[in-house]
Every structure is written in C-alpha cells, then in structure tokens.
Write a protein that holds these residues in place. Structure first.
Motif, PDB file in Angstrom:
ATOM      1  N   UNK A   1      16.822   0.063   2.077  1.00 51.94           N
ATOM      2  CA  UNK A   1      15.839  -0.750   1.363  1.00 51.94           C
ATOM      3  C   UNK A   1      15.130   0.157   0.369  1.00 51.94           C
ATOM      4  N   UNK A   2      15.450  -0.012  -0.905  1.00 50.23           N
ATOM      5  CA  UNK A   2      14.821   0.788  -1.943  1.00 50.23           C
ATOM      6  C   UNK A   2      13.567   0.044  -2.401  1.00 50.23           C
ATOM      7  N   UNK A   3      12.433   0.727  -2.338  1.00 54.08           N
ATOM      8  CA  UNK A   3      11.167   0.068  -2.641  1.00 54.08           C
ATOM      9  C   UNK A   3      10.339   0.867  -3.646  1.00 54.08           C
ATOM     10  N   UNK A   4       9.723   0.170  -4.581  1.00 50.02           N
ATOM     11  CA  UNK A   4       8.866   0.797  -5.585  1.00 50.02           C
ATOM     12  C   UNK A   4       7.534   1.167  -4.945  1.00 50.02           C
ATOM     13  N   UNK A   5       7.162   2.437  -5.081  1.00 44.85           N
ATOM     14  CA  UNK A   5       5.907   2.909  -4.532  1.00 44.85           C
ATOM     15  C   UNK A   5       5.033   3.513  -5.636  1.00 44.85           C
ATOM     16  N   UNK A   6       5.654   4.175  -6.587  1.00 42.16           N
ATOM     17  CA  UNK A   6       4.905   4.824  -7.661  1.00 42.16           C
ATOM     18  C   UNK A   6       5.443   6.222  -7.898  1.00 42.16           C
ATOM     19  N   UNK A   7       4.727   6.977  -8.697  1.00 41.51           N
ATOM     20  CA  UNK A   7       5.131   8.340  -9.028  1.00 41.51           C
ATOM     21  C   UNK A   7       5.229   9.226  -7.794  1.00 41.51           C
ATOM     22  N   UNK A   8       5.614  10.466  -8.016  1.00 41.09           N
ATOM     23  CA  UNK A   8       5.870  11.364  -6.889  1.00 41.09           C
ATOM     24  C   UNK A   8       4.660  11.506  -5.969  1.00 41.09           C
ATOM     25  N   UNK A   9       3.448  11.584  -6.504  1.00 38.31           N
ATOM     26  CA  UNK A   9       2.275  11.736  -5.637  1.00 38.31           C
ATOM     27  C   UNK A   9       2.119  10.523  -4.720  1.00 38.31           C
ATOM     28  N   UNK A  10       2.396   9.328  -5.226  1.00 35.55           N
ATOM     29  CA  UNK A  10       2.325   8.118  -4.393  1.00 35.55           C
ATOM     30  C   UNK A  10       3.436   8.114  -3.349  1.00 35.55           C
ATOM     31  N   UNK A  11       4.626   8.560  -3.740  1.00 32.53           N
ATOM     32  CA  UNK A  11       5.740   8.618  -2.778  1.00 32.53           C
ATOM     33  C   UNK A  11       5.437   9.615  -1.659  1.00 32.53           C
ATOM     34  N   UNK A  12       4.860  10.765  -2.028  1.00 30.97           N
ATOM     35  CA  UNK A  12       4.508  11.761  -1.015  1.00 30.97           C
ATOM     36  C   UNK A  12       3.433  11.228  -0.070  1.00 30.97           C
ATOM     37  N   UNK A  13       2.469  10.509  -0.608  1.00 36.08           N
ATOM     38  CA  UNK A  13       1.421   9.922   0.234  1.00 36.08           C
ATOM     39  C   UNK A  13       2.018   8.898   1.194  1.00 36.08           C
ATOM     40  N   UNK A  14       2.947   8.089   0.718  1.00 37.32           N
ATOM     41  CA  UNK A  14       3.588   7.085   1.568  1.00 37.32           C
ATOM     42  C   UNK A  14       4.431   7.753   2.651  1.00 37.32           C
ATOM     43  N   UNK A  15       5.116   8.823   2.279  1.00 35.92           N
ATOM     44  CA  UNK A  15       5.935   9.555   3.250  1.00 35.92           C
ATOM     45  C   UNK A  15       5.039  10.207   4.302  1.00 35.92           C
ATOM     46  N   UNK A  16       3.997  10.884   3.851  1.00 35.09           N
ATOM     47  CA  UNK A  16       3.075  11.558   4.762  1.00 35.09           C
ATOM     48  C   UNK A  16       2.357  10.556   5.657  1.00 35.09           C
ATOM     49  N   UNK A  17       1.995   9.421   5.097  1.00 36.24           N
ATOM     50  CA  UNK A  17       1.302   8.397   5.869  1.00 36.24           C
ATOM     51  C   UNK A  17       2.211   7.609   6.792  1.00 36.24           C
ATOM     52  N   UNK A  18       3.520   7.764   6.634  1.00 35.48           N
ATOM     53  CA  UNK A  18       4.472   7.096   7.510  1.00 35.48           C
ATOM     54  C   UNK A  18       4.764   5.648   7.156  1.00 35.48           C
ATOM     55  N   UNK A  19       4.346   5.211   5.961  1.00 37.97           N
ATOM     56  CA  UNK A  19       4.601   3.814   5.592  1.00 37.97           C
ATOM     57  C   UNK A  19       6.008   3.591   5.054  1.00 37.97           C
ATOM     58  N   UNK A  20       6.722   4.658   4.771  1.00 34.50           N
ATOM     59  CA  UNK A  20       8.131   4.567   4.372  1.00 34.50           C
ATOM     60  C   UNK A  20       8.924   5.598   5.173  1.00 34.50           C
ATOM     61  N   UNK A  21      10.238   5.400   5.185  1.00 32.83           N
ATOM     62  CA  UNK A  21      11.102   6.288   5.966  1.00 32.83           C
ATOM     63  C   UNK A  21      11.544   7.519   5.184  1.00 32.83           C
ATOM     64  N   UNK A  22      11.857   7.314   3.920  1.00 31.63           N
ATOM     65  CA  UNK A  22      12.371   8.393   3.080  1.00 31.63           C
ATOM     66  C   UNK A  22      11.784   8.246   1.679  1.00 31.63           C
TER      67      UNK A  22
END
Length: 180
Positions: A101-122
């Motif tokens: 499931x490819x999902x739009x999250x935002x730029x790299x800082x937003x992707x890192x926050x989502x990864x760190x926060x556990x809201x996405x898998x990869x």
C-alpha cells in the motif's frame, strides 16, 4: 545572477514551475511525465543522476522481503521521485505495485516522522541517513543505489513556452549544471 529556492518534494517545485514562480526546476523526471496531462506541461532538458539514492526503510519487525508484502510504504506524492523509488523497491523485491500500500505522507521529514511514530510500516528515505536509521532500530530492505535499476533521478526542466522563448538561456543554464 541566479536566485534559487529549495522545495521539499517534487510536487512543490513543479507547482512553482507551473505557476510561473520559477523558470527552471530540478525534479524527478517522472514529474515531467505527469505534467503532460496538465495545462502547463514541462520538459526535462538534462538528466544529472541515473540512479536513485533512496532506501526502503522499514520497522524493526519487517526483516525480509516476505514481510513487506501488504505493508504501507510512505512516499511524498504520487508521480514524484519517492513514488518511483517505492515502485522500484518493490520491483527489486520481485513484487508489483499492488503488493503493498503506497501512501502519500509528504516530504522526507514527514515520512521519517510517520516511520518513527509507527503510523506506517516502511518509508522511502535518502541513503545518507542509513546509519541513523539502523541506530534507531529500523531495517533497510532495499538500497536502490546498489540495486542496479537505472532511473532518471533528477532532471533540469522548464515549461515548454519558456524554453521556446529562452532557448539560449536554457542552453547556458544546462551547460552550467553539467559543468557543476
């Protein structure tokens, strides 16, 4: 004299280019393809990188290619470079786009926050952060810079009408970018 602006993500750079705020943009080449269906298509006139330098970074529990299937992968925007990186990462694992499931999250800082926060898998993350990602307990499942899959990573582009009106400026700008 050149003024430059740094944008986070291809989408913002393309929007600035298409609205006339900037004359030339360095974006992922896929953005140019996507622009062909808009009122302001642009052309890539030079490609300055042929390999993506992104990694597919996943949560600690995701350790093997089999663990990636069905998981969420964070990208910046559909049609941008991180989208291409996600698709090529899946390809290198032997998967199709529909296998995750490819999902739009935002730029790299937003992707890192989502990864760190556990809201996405990869997430798609620049390879410069590999050691930091490993130190935080994340797993790197794909390193695109060593996967050997060529892709027009970054290109210099401009609106078609601007190119027609400024061919010499475009040539000088391209020569300067290649020289640099």
């Amino acid at each position: 004299n050149v003024d430059y602006t740094i944008f986070e993500g291809d989408g913002k750079a393309v929007a600035a280019l298409q609205s006339g705020q900037i004359d030339i943009a360095f974006t992922g080449t896929s953005s140019s393809i996507s622009s062909q269906l808009t009122d302001a298509p642009y052309k890539v006139i030079g490609v300055n990188a042929m390999l993506l330098t992104d990694d597919l970074v996943c949560q600690a529990a995701i350790k093997t290619k089999e663990d990636v299937k069905g998981k969420t992968i964070a990208i910046s925007t559909f049609g941008g470079t991180s989208n291409a990186a996600a698709l090529l990462s899946l390809k290198s694992l032997g998967y199709r786009a529909s296998d995750a499931v490819i999902t739009q999250v935002g730029g790299q800082s937003a992707r890192l926050a989502a990864l760190t926060g556990g809201s996405i898998d990869c997430a798609i993350v620049d390879s410069k952060l590999e050691e930091e990602m490993k130190a935080q307990g994340f797993n790197i499942l794909v390193q695109l810079k060593t996967a050997g899959i060529e892709y027009g990573r970054s290109g210099m582009g401009a609106l078609e009408e601007w190119l027609a009106a400024n061919p010499n400026t475009a040539l000088v700008a391209l020569a300067a970018a290649l020289e640099a």
